[in-house]
Motif scaffolding. Structure first.
Motif, PDB file in Angstrom:
ATOM      1  N   PHE A 144     -24.164  23.114 -45.163  1.00  0.00           N
ATOM      2  CA  PHE A 144     -23.410  23.694 -46.278  1.00  0.00           C
ATOM      3  C   PHE A 144     -22.091  22.831 -46.872  1.00  0.00           C
ATOM      4  CE2 PHE A 144     -24.814  27.184 -43.625  1.00  0.00           C
ATOM      5  CZ  PHE A 144     -25.995  27.741 -44.693  1.00  0.00           C
ATOM      6  N   THR A 145     -22.186  21.418 -46.354  1.00  0.00           N
ATOM      7  CA  THR A 145     -21.417  20.500 -46.661  1.00  0.00           C
ATOM      8  C   THR A 145     -21.266  20.188 -48.097  1.00  0.00           C
ATOM      9  OG1 THR A 145     -21.280  19.495 -44.344  1.00  0.00           O
ATOM     10  CG2 THR A 145     -20.391  18.278 -46.465  1.00  0.00           C
ATOM     11  N   ASP A 146     -20.199  20.405 -48.979  1.00  0.00           N
ATOM     12  CA  ASP A 146     -20.107  20.161 -50.448  1.00  0.00           C
ATOM     13  C   ASP A 146     -20.896  21.006 -51.123  1.00  0.00           C
ATOM     14  OD1 ASP A 146     -18.235  18.260 -49.893  1.00  0.00           O
ATOM     15  OD2 ASP A 146     -19.789  16.510 -49.644  1.00  0.00           O
ATOM     16  N   LEU A 147     -21.298  22.151 -50.571  1.00  0.00           N
ATOM     17  CA  LEU A 147     -22.260  23.037 -51.427  1.00  0.00           C
ATOM     18  C   LEU A 147     -21.469  23.749 -52.553  1.00  0.00           C
ATOM     19  CD1 LEU A 147     -25.257  23.885 -50.902  1.00  0.00           C
ATOM     20  CD2 LEU A 147     -24.390  26.007 -50.021  1.00  0.00           C
ATOM     21  N   ASP A 148     -20.091  23.596 -52.648  1.00  0.00           N
ATOM     22  CA  ASP A 148     -19.441  24.075 -53.618  1.00  0.00           C
ATOM     23  C   ASP A 148     -19.558  23.110 -54.853  1.00  0.00           C
ATOM     24  OD1 ASP A 148     -17.960  22.115 -51.995  1.00  0.00           O
ATOM     25  OD2 ASP A 148     -16.167  22.856 -53.019  1.00  0.00           O
ATOM     26  N   LEU A 149     -19.901  21.918 -54.489  1.00  0.00           N
ATOM     27  CA  LEU A 149     -19.867  21.008 -55.758  1.00  0.00           C
ATOM     28  C   LEU A 149     -21.246  21.025 -56.395  1.00  0.00           C
ATOM     29  CD1 LEU A 149     -18.567  17.831 -53.918  1.00  0.00           C
ATOM     30  CD2 LEU A 149     -17.255  19.158 -55.211  1.00  0.00           C
ATOM     31  N   VAL A 150     -22.196  21.429 -56.017  1.00  0.00           N
ATOM     32  CA  VAL A 150     -23.492  21.691 -56.623  1.00  0.00           C
ATOM     33  C   VAL A 150     -23.450  22.415 -58.142  1.00  0.00           C
ATOM     34  CG1 VAL A 150     -25.927  22.703 -56.493  1.00  0.00           C
ATOM     35  CG2 VAL A 150     -24.871  21.650 -54.573  1.00  0.00           C
ATOM     36  N   PRO A 151     -22.605  23.433 -58.263  1.00  0.00           N
ATOM     37  CA  PRO A 151     -22.690  23.972 -59.476  1.00  0.00           C
ATOM     38  C   PRO A 151     -22.054  23.102 -60.642  1.00  0.00           C
ATOM     39  CG  PRO A 151     -21.922  25.751 -58.318  1.00  0.00           C
ATOM     40  CD  PRO A 151     -22.079  24.202 -57.226  1.00  0.00           C
ATOM     41  N   LYS A 152     -20.939  22.306 -60.252  1.00  0.00           N
ATOM     42  CA  LYS A 152     -20.480  21.261 -60.961  1.00  0.00           C
ATOM     43  C   LYS A 152     -21.205  19.892 -61.365  1.00  0.00           C
ATOM     44  CE  LYS A 152     -16.198  22.550 -58.822  1.00  0.00           C
ATOM     45  NZ  LYS A 152     -15.144  22.113 -57.963  1.00  0.00           N
ATOM     46  N   VAL A 153     -22.236  19.502 -60.452  1.00  0.00           N
ATOM     47  CA  VAL A 153     -22.739  18.358 -60.527  1.00  0.00           C
ATOM     48  C   VAL A 153     -24.387  18.696 -61.150  1.00  0.00           C
ATOM     49  CG1 VAL A 153     -23.985  16.580 -59.092  1.00  0.00           C
ATOM     50  CG2 VAL A 153     -21.860  17.183 -58.651  1.00  0.00           C
ATOM     51  N   LEU A 154     -24.875  19.648 -61.005  1.00  0.00           N
ATOM     52  CA  LEU A 154     -26.410  19.767 -61.538  1.00  0.00           C
ATOM     53  C   LEU A 154     -26.134  19.940 -63.012  1.00  0.00           C
ATOM     54  CD1 LEU A 154     -28.038  22.326 -59.265  1.00  0.00           C
ATOM     55  CD2 LEU A 154     -28.473  19.800 -59.456  1.00  0.00           C
ATOM     56  N   PRO A 155     -25.249  20.514 -63.688  1.00  0.00           N
ATOM     57  CA  PRO A 155     -25.228  20.540 -65.362  1.00  0.00           C
ATOM     58  C   PRO A 155     -25.330  19.215 -65.793  1.00  0.00           C
ATOM     59  CG  PRO A 155     -23.911  22.336 -64.413  1.00  0.00           C
ATOM     60  CD  PRO A 155     -24.367  21.332 -63.306  1.00  0.00           C
ATOM     61  N   LYS A 156     -24.641  18.267 -65.142  1.00  0.00           N
ATOM     62  CA  LYS A 156     -24.398  16.797 -65.490  1.00  0.00           C
ATOM     63  C   LYS A 156     -25.692  16.003 -65.341  1.00  0.00           C
ATOM     64  CE  LYS A 156     -19.566  17.287 -65.026  1.00  0.00           C
ATOM     65  NZ  LYS A 156     -18.272  16.617 -64.344  1.00  0.00           N
ATOM     66  N   ASN A 157     -26.718  16.480 -64.732  1.00  0.00           N
ATOM     67  CA  ASN A 157     -27.885  15.686 -64.717  1.00  0.00           C
ATOM     68  C   ASN A 157     -27.635  14.454 -63.675  1.00  0.00           C
ATOM     69  OD1 ASN A 157     -29.713  17.531 -65.969  1.00  0.00           O
ATOM     70  ND2 ASN A 157     -29.130  16.726 -67.792  1.00  0.00           N
ATOM     71  N   LYS A 158     -26.702  14.719 -62.707  1.00  0.00           N
ATOM     72  CA  LYS A 158     -26.401  13.445 -61.894  1.00  0.00           C
ATOM     73  C   LYS A 158     -27.126  13.475 -60.462  1.00  0.00           C
ATOM     74  CE  LYS A 158     -23.163  11.928 -64.473  1.00  0.00           C
ATOM     75  NZ  LYS A 158     -23.424  10.431 -65.173  1.00  0.00           N
ATOM     76  N   LEU A 159     -27.776  14.467 -60.334  1.00  0.00           N
ATOM     77  CA  LEU A 159     -28.561  14.672 -59.201  1.00  0.00           C
ATOM     78  C   LEU A 159     -29.907  15.410 -59.295  1.00  0.00           C
ATOM     79  CD1 LEU A 159     -25.966  15.575 -56.393  1.00  0.00           C
ATOM     80  CD2 LEU A 159     -27.001  13.463 -56.852  1.00  0.00           C
ATOM     81  N   PRO A 160     -30.832  14.545 -60.033  1.00  0.00           N
ATOM     82  CA  PRO A 160     -32.138  15.459 -60.472  1.00  0.00           C
ATOM     83  C   PRO A 160     -32.762  16.188 -59.280  1.00  0.00           C
ATOM     84  CG  PRO A 160     -32.406  12.968 -60.025  1.00  0.00           C
ATOM     85  CD  PRO A 160     -30.955  12.965 -59.890  1.00  0.00           C
ATOM     86  N   LEU A 161     -33.211  17.209 -59.281  1.00  0.00           N
ATOM     87  CA  LEU A 161     -34.187  18.163 -58.436  1.00  0.00           C
ATOM     88  C   LEU A 161     -35.213  17.539 -58.149  1.00  0.00           C
ATOM     89  CD1 LEU A 161     -32.920  21.588 -59.874  1.00  0.00           C
ATOM     90  CD2 LEU A 161     -31.876  20.414 -57.886  1.00  0.00           C
TER      91      LEU A 161
END
Length: 187
Positions: A144-161
């Motif tokens: 669960f490390t840095d899980l809180d950052l996922v909603p901030k990063v995903l919309p910017k397309n910086k980490l492709p799923l």
């Protein structure tokens, strides 16, 4: 300051480091310029000039089990600052490779990240950040490390799923295959 027991030197270790790095570590006279310019020194158990001295003194076990060889960012500040033109960063790289070959990876987080990163490169031909971080968190037992950052990063397309692949995946797979064959043959 810690006292380092020099014990019996392993001269073969010194020769191997010099041969693999192409550097003459005996030219180091401990001026400390490498240590003064190292941005990662704050995290080291032994500063760069001490690593160089331990290599000179044949202290294989101390060098290969040190955290310094794993935390080195290979930024080459040490190399640029060396008055004797020793490529200190390459010496640190060689020590890191020797430690890996001898299974002396002393920093758990580095081991977990390296394994995760290399697995994504092996599978997809390039790094997949989302997969590497997921693998790292699983290996490090911190899901669960840095899980809180996922909603901030995903919309910017910086980490492709979904990972991107490359055309030369077979060539990359061949590199891993040759590496693993070399490990089995003791190279």
């Amino acid at each position: 300051m810690d006292i380092v027991n020099l014990g019996k030197p392993d001269r073969e270790f010194t020769r191997r480091v010099e041969k693999e790095s192409g550097q003459t570590v005996s030219k180091c006279y401990q001026c400390g310029n490498c240590t003064a310019g190292c941005p990662m020194g704050f995290a080291y158990d032994f500063q760069v000039n001490r690593i160089m001295r331990m290599v000179q003194a044949g202290q294989k076990d101390l060098v290969l089990s040190s955290k310094a060889v794993w935390y080195c960012a290979t930024c080459e500040s040490c190399t640029v600052r060396c008055p004797n033109n020793i490529d200190v960063a390459t010496v640190m790289d060689v020590c890191r490779h020797m430690a890996r070959r001898e299974k002396k990876i002393g920093v758990w987080g580095v081991r977990a990240f390296t394994a995760s990163f290399l697995e994504t490169v092996k599978r997809f031909g390039r790094s997949w950040e989302m997969g590497a971080m997921g693998g790292f968190m699983a290996f490090a037992l911190k899901p669960f490390t840095d899980l809180d950052l996922v909603p901030k990063v995903l919309p910017k397309n910086k980490l492709p799923l979904v990972p991107h692949t490359i055309k030369a995946r077979k060539e990359v797979a061949d590199i891993f295959k040759r590496y693993n064959e070399g490990k089995r043959n003791g190279k």
